[in-house]
Design a protein around this motif. Structure first.
Motif, PDB file in Angstrom:
ATOM      1  N   PRO A 167      19.647  65.570  49.943  1.00 38.28           N
ATOM      2  CA  PRO A 167      19.661  64.674  48.775  1.00 38.28           C
ATOM      3  C   PRO A 167      21.005  64.029  48.482  1.00 38.28           C
ATOM      4  O   PRO A 167      21.054  62.980  47.840  1.00 38.28           O
ATOM      5  CB  PRO A 167      19.226  65.599  47.625  1.00 38.28           C
ATOM      6  CG  PRO A 167      19.479  66.985  48.116  1.00 38.28           C
ATOM      7  CD  PRO A 167      19.283  66.942  49.596  1.00 38.28           C
ATOM      8  N   ASP A 168      22.092  64.633  48.940  1.00 39.87           N
ATOM      9  CA  ASP A 168      23.414  64.062  48.659  1.00 39.87           C
ATOM     10  C   ASP A 168      23.957  63.222  49.811  1.00 39.87           C
ATOM     11  O   ASP A 168      25.104  62.766  49.749  1.00 39.87           O
ATOM     12  CB  ASP A 168      24.408  65.191  48.338  1.00 39.87           C
ATOM     13  CG  ASP A 168      24.008  65.955  47.079  1.00 39.87           C
ATOM     14  OD1 ASP A 168      23.514  65.303  46.144  1.00 39.87           O
ATOM     15  OD2 ASP A 168      24.181  67.182  47.053  1.00 39.87           O
ATOM     16  N   ASP A 191      12.169  63.746  41.844  1.00 40.45           N
ATOM     17  CA  ASP A 191      13.536  64.261  41.726  1.00 40.45           C
ATOM     18  C   ASP A 191      14.352  63.302  40.872  1.00 40.45           C
ATOM     19  O   ASP A 191      14.872  62.304  41.363  1.00 40.45           O
ATOM     20  CB  ASP A 191      14.161  64.423  43.114  1.00 40.45           C
ATOM     21  CG  ASP A 191      15.507  65.134  43.061  1.00 40.45           C
ATOM     22  OD1 ASP A 191      16.042  65.327  41.941  1.00 40.45           O
ATOM     23  OD2 ASP A 191      16.029  65.487  44.133  1.00 40.45           O
ATOM     24  N   TRP A 192      14.472  63.599  39.592  1.00 45.62           N
ATOM     25  CA  TRP A 192      15.159  62.704  38.670  1.00 45.62           C
ATOM     26  C   TRP A 192      16.653  62.636  38.935  1.00 45.62           C
ATOM     27  O   TRP A 192      17.322  61.718  38.477  1.00 45.62           O
ATOM     28  CB  TRP A 192      14.894  63.144  37.236  1.00 45.62           C
ATOM     29  CG  TRP A 192      13.497  62.882  36.812  1.00 45.62           C
ATOM     30  CD1 TRP A 192      12.493  63.794  36.665  1.00 45.62           C
ATOM     31  CD2 TRP A 192      12.908  61.604  36.519  1.00 45.62           C
ATOM     32  NE1 TRP A 192      11.318  63.172  36.302  1.00 45.62           N
ATOM     33  CE2 TRP A 192      11.551  61.835  36.198  1.00 45.62           C
ATOM     34  CE3 TRP A 192      13.408  60.296  36.500  1.00 45.62           C
ATOM     35  CZ2 TRP A 192      10.685  60.794  35.855  1.00 45.62           C
ATOM     36  CZ3 TRP A 192      12.548  59.269  36.159  1.00 45.62           C
ATOM     37  CH2 TRP A 192      11.206  59.518  35.843  1.00 45.62           C
ATOM     38  N   ARG A 193      17.194  63.612  39.665  1.00 46.31           N
ATOM     39  CA  ARG A 193      18.633  63.606  39.916  1.00 46.31           C
ATOM     40  C   ARG A 193      19.053  62.400  40.749  1.00 46.31           C
ATOM     41  O   ARG A 193      20.147  61.860  40.573  1.00 46.31           O
ATOM     42  CB  ARG A 193      19.056  64.891  40.631  1.00 46.31           C
ATOM     43  CG  ARG A 193      18.954  66.154  39.771  1.00 46.31           C
ATOM     44  CD  ARG A 193      19.230  67.379  40.605  1.00 46.31           C
ATOM     45  NE  ARG A 193      18.292  67.488  41.728  1.00 46.31           N
ATOM     46  CZ  ARG A 193      18.384  68.393  42.697  1.00 46.31           C
ATOM     47  NH1 ARG A 193      19.400  69.241  42.707  1.00 46.31           N
ATOM     48  NH2 ARG A 193      17.488  68.440  43.657  1.00 46.31           N
ATOM     49  N   ARG A 194      18.215  61.999  41.669  1.00 47.22           N
ATOM     50  CA  ARG A 194      18.568  60.841  42.508  1.00 47.22           C
ATOM     51  C   ARG A 194      17.700  59.630  42.203  1.00 47.22           C
ATOM     52  O   ARG A 194      17.723  58.652  42.950  1.00 47.22           O
ATOM     53  CB  ARG A 194      18.459  61.209  43.987  1.00 47.22           C
ATOM     54  CG  ARG A 194      17.068  61.582  44.464  1.00 47.22           C
ATOM     55  CD  ARG A 194      17.037  61.629  45.992  1.00 47.22           C
ATOM     56  NE  ARG A 194      15.735  62.091  46.458  1.00 47.22           N
ATOM     57  CZ  ARG A 194      15.460  63.353  46.750  1.00 47.22           C
ATOM     58  NH1 ARG A 194      16.394  64.270  46.610  1.00 47.22           N
ATOM     59  NH2 ARG A 194      14.257  63.712  47.172  1.00 47.22           N
ATOM     60  N   THR A 210      17.755  57.311  39.791  1.00 45.89           N
ATOM     61  CA  THR A 210      18.459  56.062  39.465  1.00 45.89           C
ATOM     62  C   THR A 210      18.991  55.384  40.715  1.00 45.89           C
ATOM     63  O   THR A 210      18.813  54.173  40.922  1.00 45.89           O
ATOM     64  CB  THR A 210      19.616  56.352  38.493  1.00 45.89           C
ATOM     65  OG1 THR A 210      19.099  56.964  37.309  1.00 45.89           O
ATOM     66  CG2 THR A 210      20.333  55.055  38.135  1.00 45.89           C
ATOM     67  N   ARG A 211      19.644  56.163  41.569  1.00 43.32           N
ATOM     68  CA  ARG A 211      20.215  55.613  42.794  1.00 43.32           C
ATOM     69  C   ARG A 211      19.119  55.071  43.716  1.00 43.32           C
ATOM     70  O   ARG A 211      19.248  53.979  44.291  1.00 43.32           O
ATOM     71  CB  ARG A 211      21.012  56.720  43.498  1.00 43.32           C
ATOM     72  CG  ARG A 211      21.870  56.258  44.651  1.00 43.32           C
ATOM     73  CD  ARG A 211      22.836  57.352  45.038  1.00 43.32           C
ATOM     74  NE  ARG A 211      22.156  58.611  45.335  1.00 43.32           N
ATOM     75  CZ  ARG A 211      22.744  59.787  45.447  1.00 43.32           C
ATOM     76  NH1 ARG A 211      24.051  59.877  45.270  1.00 43.32           N
ATOM     77  NH2 ARG A 211      22.064  60.880  45.725  1.00 43.32           N
TER      78      ARG A 211
END
Length: 248
Positions: free
Chosen positions: A154-155, A192-195, A197-198
């Motif tokens: 994910p990163d 997966d809300w962490r990514r 926006t991107r």
């Protein structure tokens, strides 16, 4: 392949692709303008009669670009397109195998690849001479492969970039990929809300670029002519109000 090249095989879209390509080779203007001229000549997504006028609905000319420089007779071009269609369909199998093996294991991957052979989307598109559709499906699978890598890492910005690039290529080649992959990307973002926006920012850029590069004339007509005419119920054959918008 045996079916496609059997002497008694015929499907009208084989001939339509040949006409489409010939018009693109001989007409003038930008690639988009030549593509619209080819649509009108071959009857591809044209005419679509809305609010008293005929429109060429969005249809990408990109699939035909590699064939533009080929100097062949009509039957020769049609045969080359058959070979390309057959290759596109065949390449789906190893890509499905790689995707399933990456996500699960080799046993699942083997069954997934075997199942792909008999799924209607592959066989029917091949026999109905839907060559651009097969190209879009293939590029969709490549994009989903990069999406799987993006989920595992994910990163990793490179995985996100590769998903965006492959998805953009798919959208350029096949108009329905813009819809299919937009829905797919929305599901990915929701998972997966962490990514999110991107991911959504990247895909918004892909969608806007696709619309501007290929479908800008239709989008302009849609919002300046079609929607107002349908909303007002004006023009011969125009549909009134909300019902018209639903029909569109």
């Amino acid at each position: 392949g045996a079916v496609l090249f059997h002497p008694s095989y015929f499907y009208s879209d084989v001939r339509s692709h040949g006409r489409h390509l010939r018009v693109m080779q001989t007409s003038e203007g930008s690639l988009v303008e030549r593509g619209i001229a080819a649509q009108k000549a071959s009857g591809t997504a044209y005419p679509r009669h809305i609010a008293g006028r005929d429109y060429a609905f969005p249809y990408s000319p990109i699939f035909y670009v590699p064939f533009l420089g080929i100097e062949r007779d009509v039957r020769g071009i049609e045969s080359i397109m058959k070979y390309v269609g057959l290759l596109l369909a065949a390449l789906e199998l190893p890509l499905v195998f790689l995707l399933a093996r990456y996500l699960f294991d080799e046993r699942v991957a083997t069954w997934a690849a075997l199942l792909t052979v008999f799924l209607p989307p592959v066989m029917s598109r091949l026999l109905f001479a839907q060559w651009p559709t097969l190209a879009g499906h293939l590029l969709d699978i490549i994009a989903i492969l990069f999406a799987a890598r993006m989920i595992r890492r994910p990163d990793n910005m490179r995985a996100l970039a590769l998903y965006g690039i492959s998805g953009f290529l798919s959208c350029l080649v096949y108009v329905s990929s813009l819809i299919n992959l937009s829905l797919f990307t929305s599901f990915l973002a929701a998972s997966d809300w962490r990514r999110a926006t991107r991911l959504l920012a990247m895909w918004t850029a892909v969608g806007v670029a696709t619309l501007v590069l290929l479908y800008f004339p239709f989008v302009t007509s849609l919002f300046t002519v079609i929607v107002p005419a349908l909303a007002e119920g004006t023009g011969p054959g125009a549909l009134p109000g909300i019902g018209a918008m639903a029909a569109l």
